[in-house]
Design an enzyme around this catalytic site. Structure first.
Site, PDB file in Angstrom:
ATOM      1  N   GLU A 145       0.820  -1.217   0.000  1.00 55.89           N
ATOM      2  CA  GLU A 145       0.000   0.000   0.000  1.00 55.89           C
ATOM      3  C   GLU A 145       0.851   1.263   0.000  1.00 55.89           C
ATOM      4  O   GLU A 145       0.408   2.315  -0.489  1.00 55.89           O
ATOM      5  CB  GLU A 145      -0.984   0.008   1.169  1.00 55.89           C
ATOM      6  CG  GLU A 145      -0.395   0.194   2.552  1.00 55.89           C
ATOM      7  CD  GLU A 145       0.046  -1.093   3.207  1.00 55.89           C
ATOM      8  OE1 GLU A 145       0.268  -1.074   4.439  1.00 55.89           O
ATOM      9  OE2 GLU A 145       0.175  -2.106   2.500  1.00 55.89           O
ATOM     10  N   HIS A 164      -0.134 -11.591   5.931  1.00 54.40           N
ATOM     11  CA  HIS A 164      -1.406 -11.552   6.660  1.00 54.40           C
ATOM     12  C   HIS A 164      -1.980 -12.954   6.864  1.00 54.40           C
ATOM     13  O   HIS A 164      -2.277 -13.363   7.998  1.00 54.40           O
ATOM     14  CB  HIS A 164      -2.421 -10.666   5.929  1.00 54.40           C
ATOM     15  CG  HIS A 164      -2.166  -9.205   6.074  1.00 54.40           C
ATOM     16  ND1 HIS A 164      -1.709  -8.425   5.038  1.00 54.40           N
ATOM     17  CD2 HIS A 164      -2.286  -8.378   7.143  1.00 54.40           C
ATOM     18  CE1 HIS A 164      -1.563  -7.178   5.452  1.00 54.40           C
ATOM     19  NE2 HIS A 164      -1.902  -7.126   6.726  1.00 54.40           N
ATOM     20  N   ASP A 181      -4.999  -3.592   6.472  1.00 52.92           N
ATOM     21  CA  ASP A 181      -4.178  -2.412   6.745  1.00 52.92           C
ATOM     22  C   ASP A 181      -4.142  -1.401   5.603  1.00 52.92           C
ATOM     23  O   ASP A 181      -3.319  -0.488   5.597  1.00 52.92           O
ATOM     24  CB  ASP A 181      -2.752  -2.832   7.105  1.00 52.92           C
ATOM     25  CG  ASP A 181      -2.087  -3.649   5.997  1.00 52.92           C
ATOM     26  OD1 ASP A 181      -2.732  -3.894   4.955  1.00 52.92           O
ATOM     27  OD2 ASP A 181      -0.925  -4.057   6.178  1.00 52.92           O
ATOM     28  N   GLU A 219      -8.961  -6.742  11.331  1.00 55.35           N
ATOM     29  CA  GLU A 219      -7.671  -7.428  11.463  1.00 55.35           C
ATOM     30  C   GLU A 219      -7.384  -7.721  12.935  1.00 55.35           C
ATOM     31  O   GLU A 219      -6.899  -8.806  13.285  1.00 55.35           O
ATOM     32  CB  GLU A 219      -6.565  -6.571  10.858  1.00 55.35           C
ATOM     33  CG  GLU A 219      -5.210  -7.238  10.814  1.00 55.35           C
ATOM     34  CD  GLU A 219      -4.179  -6.415  10.061  1.00 55.35           C
ATOM     35  OE1 GLU A 219      -3.084  -6.189  10.631  1.00 55.35           O
ATOM     36  OE2 GLU A 219      -4.455  -5.997   8.918  1.00 55.35           O
TER      37      GLU A 219
END
Length: 256
Positions: free
Chosen positions: A121, A142, A151, A241
């Protein structure tokens, strides 16, 4: 307003150099080698991007890595996913770091010097993405940790490559090679490794030659939609998350 000399040497995992024309080069690293991402860098990069954004003498920013990968290694040191106070810190930093990247109000170029297996990202929030032929993209850690990819990748990958492709990319841990990433709009140019930074500086120098407000306001205009998406979705994604991390912690405890 920050001054370059006050933060240039403040970040142990980022080597900062700036040319007289205001082009700032940011090299992420661990002791001069490729970056090992951990809880300490997670915290550090919040302040790094904030300082860069507060320095009005920056005219363009080049973000790159050291060694043979942009970011492909993560270490759990410094992270506490499994307590409310620990995850509160992660959630806050996760929201802040993306906001602080978007608050860098000058054009940004990412020069990917190799694989991007986590925190892609960061690159997707910049304006121009260059890659080496051996660059690959994957969201690896992840699901390896058993937690939700919340995220920011859950927002930005579907936005960049399309909803169906983006969801498939995350759910299957798909590996995208540089050519596919270019075809799908993730990468602008594939550049030989020995030309990567030279090409990034060539583009940045052209941007830095623009009138200061033109470059700054163009970045602001181009990222307005991303600001809205990130603001709307990052806190929610990180909360999910965190719930999944708590469930992993409970499972680990029951098996101990």
């Amino acid at each position: 307003m920050a001054r370059f000399d006050t933060y240039r040497d403040a970040f142990p995992n980022a080597r900062l150099t700036r040319k007289p024309n205001g082009v700032l080069e940011v090299v992420l690293h661990t002791e001069g080698h490729k970056l090992v991402f951990n809880g300490h860098t997670h915290e550090q990069f919040v302040d790094l991007f904030h300082a860069i954004g507060e320095d009005r003498d920056n005219r363009a920013v080049i973000l790159t890595g050291s060694g043979d990968a942009f970011m492909d290694t993560i270490d759990p040191e410094g992270f506490d996913f499994f307590s409310p106070q620990g995850y509160d810190k992660i959630l806050r930093e996760g929201r802040k770091v993306l906001g602080n990247i978007l608050d860098i109000e000058v054009p940004m170029i990412t020069a990917l010097n190799g694989p991007v297996l986590l925190h892609s990202e960061y690159a997707l929030l910049t304006d121009i993405v260059l890659a080496t032929p051996d660059t690959v993209f994957q969201d690896k850690p992840h699901f390896e940790f058993g937690i939700v990819p919340g995220d920011g990748v859950h927002i930005l990958w579907p936005e960049v490559i399309g909803s169906i492709r983006g969801r498939y990319f995350l759910l299957t841990r798909q590996v995208l090679d540089a050519e596919t990433a270019k075809d799908w709009g993730v990468v602008n140019e594939i550049v030989p490794r020995d030309r990567l930074l030279a090409r990034a500086h060539e583009i940045a120098d052209g941007i830095a030659a623009l009138p200061p407000l033109t470059g700054r306001y163009t970045r602001m205009a181009l990222t307005q939609r991303l600001r809205r998406l990130v603001e709307e979705g990052t806190g929610y994604g990180l909360a999910l998350e965190g719930i999944s991390a708590a469930d992993v912690a409970r499972s680990m405890a029951s098996q101990a």
